[in-house]
Enzyme design. Structure first.
Site, mmCIF file in Angstrom:
data_model
loop_
_atom_site.group_PDB
_atom_site.id
_atom_site.type_symbol
_atom_site.label_atom_id
_atom_site.label_comp_id
_atom_site.label_asym_id
_atom_site.label_seq_id
_atom_site.Cartn_x
_atom_site.Cartn_y
_atom_site.Cartn_z
ATOM 1 N N TYR A 95 0.803 -1.239 0.000
ATOM 2 C CA TYR A 95 0.000 0.000 0.000
ATOM 3 C C TYR A 95 0.829 1.280 0.000
ATOM 4 C CZ TYR A 95 -4.400 -2.392 -0.075
ATOM 5 O OH TYR A 95 -5.471 -3.140 -0.501
ATOM 6 N N GLU A 137 -8.631 -6.836 4.364
ATOM 7 C CA GLU A 137 -7.873 -7.914 3.711
ATOM 8 C C GLU A 137 -7.169 -8.803 4.738
ATOM 9 O OE1 GLU A 137 -5.687 -5.708 0.684
ATOM 10 O OE2 GLU A 137 -7.597 -5.211 -0.278
HETATM 11 C C1 HEM Z 1 -7.658 -4.390 -8.692
HETATM 12 C C2 HEM Z 1 -8.623 -0.466 -6.042
HETATM 13 C C3 HEM Z 1 -4.359 -0.928 -3.778
HETATM 14 C C4 HEM Z 1 -3.207 -4.492 -6.819
HETATM 15 C C5 HEM Z 1 -8.270 -3.284 -8.160
HETATM 16 C C6 HEM Z 1 -9.565 -2.800 -8.581
HETATM 17 C C7 HEM Z 1 -9.830 -1.708 -7.852
HETATM 18 C C8 HEM Z 1 -8.709 -1.480 -6.962
HETATM 19 C C9 HEM Z 1 -11.089 -0.870 -7.935
HETATM 20 C C10 HEM Z 1 -10.453 -3.456 -9.654
HETATM 21 C C11 HEM Z 1 -11.261 -4.544 -8.994
HETATM 22 C C12 HEM Z 1 -11.852 -5.553 -9.930
HETATM 23 O O1 HEM Z 1 -11.282 -5.780 -10.995
HETATM 24 O O2 HEM Z 1 -12.864 -6.143 -9.576
HETATM 25 C C13 HEM Z 1 -7.550 -0.254 -5.183
HETATM 26 C C14 HEM Z 1 -7.473 0.812 -4.189
HETATM 27 C C15 HEM Z 1 -6.272 0.695 -3.563
HETATM 28 C C16 HEM Z 1 -5.602 -0.451 -4.147
HETATM 29 C C17 HEM Z 1 -8.555 1.853 -3.946
HETATM 30 C C18 HEM Z 1 -5.667 1.549 -2.467
HETATM 31 C C19 HEM Z 1 -6.347 2.110 -1.505
HETATM 32 C C20 HEM Z 1 -3.680 -1.931 -4.393
HETATM 33 C C21 HEM Z 1 -2.352 -2.369 -4.045
HETATM 34 C C22 HEM Z 1 -2.022 -3.369 -4.914
HETATM 35 C C23 HEM Z 1 -3.147 -3.560 -5.802
HETATM 36 C C24 HEM Z 1 -1.529 -1.809 -2.882
HETATM 37 C C25 HEM Z 1 -0.739 -4.170 -4.978
HETATM 38 C C26 HEM Z 1 0.391 -3.685 -5.262
HETATM 39 C C27 HEM Z 1 -4.310 -4.742 -7.604
HETATM 40 C C28 HEM Z 1 -4.338 -5.751 -8.647
HETATM 41 C C29 HEM Z 1 -5.631 -5.746 -9.176
HETATM 42 C C30 HEM Z 1 -6.346 -4.709 -8.449
HETATM 43 C C31 HEM Z 1 -3.180 -6.628 -9.061
HETATM 44 C C32 HEM Z 1 -6.204 -6.642 -10.298
HETATM 45 C C33 HEM Z 1 -6.244 -6.000 -11.610
HETATM 46 C C34 HEM Z 1 -5.038 -6.199 -12.485
HETATM 47 O O3 HEM Z 1 -4.280 -7.153 -12.325
HETATM 48 O O4 HEM Z 1 -4.843 -5.379 -13.388
HETATM 49 N N1 HEM Z 1 -7.773 -2.466 -7.174
HETATM 50 N N2 HEM Z 1 -6.405 -1.002 -5.119
HETATM 51 N N3 HEM Z 1 -4.133 -2.674 -5.456
HETATM 52 N N4 HEM Z 1 -5.527 -4.147 -7.510
HETATM 53 FE FE1 HEM Z 1 -5.990 -2.647 -6.257
#
Ligand code: HEM
Length: 393
Positions: A95, A137
């Site tokens: 994060y 989480e």
């Molecule tokens: C997917 C929000 C932090 C890694 C997503 C999605 C949202 C989101 C809205 C799409 C969900 C879906 O496909 O159903 C956020 C928010 C964060 C955050 C608001 C911070 C407050 C992180 C962090 C990581 C991360 C810290 C890891 C480094 C991913 C990955 C996906 C994802 C790998 C799947 C989509 C892909 O592989 O392209 N996140 N996220 N996210 N997030 Fe986050």
């Protein structure tokens, strides 16, 4: 607790950030992956190449910021994303990295307009939002670890059987490599499979719905082979062509909220298009084996017979149930589409309906089901692929 001033700044600048959303996120991802290429082991590189995921993360941060006074309001949306994060192995330590590069991108794109006060306010707000995600989480990881036969992050599985279901869908039966059983799961949940593709620098992750009712000793996923030219198809092609019985694959614990409510006895309908049939198979089999007297209908759209998976399995269950209806339409044939009349005939509008398939199919089905008088509480659906926008916020 954020100060009044911080909250005012964040709320008043959120629309400006959203307006520059695409540019900020493009800068954010490109700088973050340059500094932390190891994160490409987690993110879907095809989504990155196509810009599909790019706006979802940052847009959610802005949307959450608007609700900074009442983060309770976004908890349902956070839960859904948290399932995805946990399935992918996102950790608390990631994060601050995301936060750092998001703030740097805001600064870079907005230039002088992003004063220190604005940047500091967003840093604080991001911290609060990130803490909400991290705590949900952590709770999910803990639950997965303490569940019987459960685990967190990834675990080695062996491909026990590989079974062709149609011209382009093949099932993989997966058993834990350590010989243990698998945890029980809810019908409709998915797992992530992680694999190394020779010649590729980073690992690949893909989510697949579990395609059979929960059983103690194995998972089953059913994978559609995408075309060779589709960057999003690399994993499916590799699975079809190169992964065979006896091979090992990494798997994360079942996750996801698009699940069958097994406590209800009201009529239930499953409406699927193409490979969207996979979570429906798990749900349908669960009804067939646990509550076979429940009125149920299974409506499926495929292009043609050769691409139609699980026909015999559905027929076999329908034959054992008193109140089951089944119909398939082939879109290559004249009048081969699911129309409002067909929905009216097959779906009991007083019950529940689960819909899964390609986006245009789902949009059409949902709007027709609404036209038949079904409420949003009765219509359950899941889009495959990244949630483009967070409508529920
Ligand atoms: C997917 C929000 C932090 C890694 C997503 C999605 C949202 C989101 C809205 C799409 C969900 C879906 O496909 O159903 C956020 C928010 C964060 C955050 C608001 C911070 C407050 C992180 C962090 C990581 C991360 C810290 C890891 C480094 C991913 C990955 C996906 C994802 C790998 C799947 C989509 C892909 O592989 O392209 N996140 N996220 N996210 N997030 Fe986050």
């Amino acid at each position: 607790m954020l100060s009044e001033q911080t909250r005012t700044i964040v709320k008043s600048t959120a629309p400006v950030l959203a307006e520059h959303g695409k540019t900020i996120t493009t800068v954010f991802y490109s700088n973050m992956f340059e500094a932390h290429p190891e994160l490409l082991n987690i993110f879907n590189q095809a989504n990155q190449k196509q810009g599909r995921q790019q706006t979802a993360l940052a847009n959610t941060v802005y949307a959450a910021a608007v609700h900074i006074d009442n983060l309770e309001a976004i908890l349902p949306a956070v839960e859904q994303i948290a399932h995805k994060h946990v399935s992918l192995g996102v950790k608390a330590e990631h994060y601050p990295i995301v936060g750092e590069y998001l703030l740097k991108a805001i600064k870079e794109v907005l230039g002088d307009a992003a004063t220190d006060d604005i940047i500091n306010a967003w840093a604080e707000a991001y911290g609060v939002i990130a803490d909400v995600f991290i705590s949900i989480e952590n709770g999910m990881y803990e639950k997965a670890e303490t569940q019987e036969n459960g685990w967190s992050f990834f675990k080695d599985f062996t491909i026990a059987r590989k079974v062709k279901e149609s011209e382009n869908i093949t099932s993989f039966y997966l058993k834990p490599a350590d010989g243990k059983n698998v945890p029980s799961y809810e019908a409709g949940q998915y797992i992530t499979v992680r694999l190394a593709i020779p010649g590729e620098e980073f690992l690949f992750n893909r989510q697949y719905s579990l395609s059979q009712a929960s059983r103690p000793d194995e998972f089953r996923i059913s994978v559609k082979r995408e075309s060779d030219n589709d960057p999003n198809g690399m994993v499916s092609v590799y699975l079809h062509e190169n992964m065979n019985e006896g091979d090992t694959i990494e798997v994360s614990a079942p996750a996801g909220e698009f699940v069958l409510d097994t406590k209800r006895e009201t009529p239930v309908a499953f409406v699927s298009g193409g490979v969207g049939i996979t979570p429906m198979m798990s749900m349908f089999e669960t009804v067939a084996t646990q509550t076979p007297e429940r009125p149920v209908s299974f409506l499926h759209a495929a292009r043609n017979e050769t691409l139609h998976a699980f026909d015999k399995d559905v027929q076999k269950y329908v034959a054992t149930m008193d109140n089951a209806k089944y119909k398939t339409l082939y879109s290559d044939e004249p009048q081969g589409y699911i129309t409002r009349e067909i929905l009216e005939d097959m779906v009991d509008a007083s019950g529940e309906v689960y819909v899964c398939g390609p986006v245009p199919f789902m949009e059409k089905m949902i709007s027709e089901l609404r036209a038949l008088g079904m409420s949003d509480e009765q219509i359950h659906y899941e889009f495959f692929g990244p949630a483009v926008a967070l409508q529920s916020v």
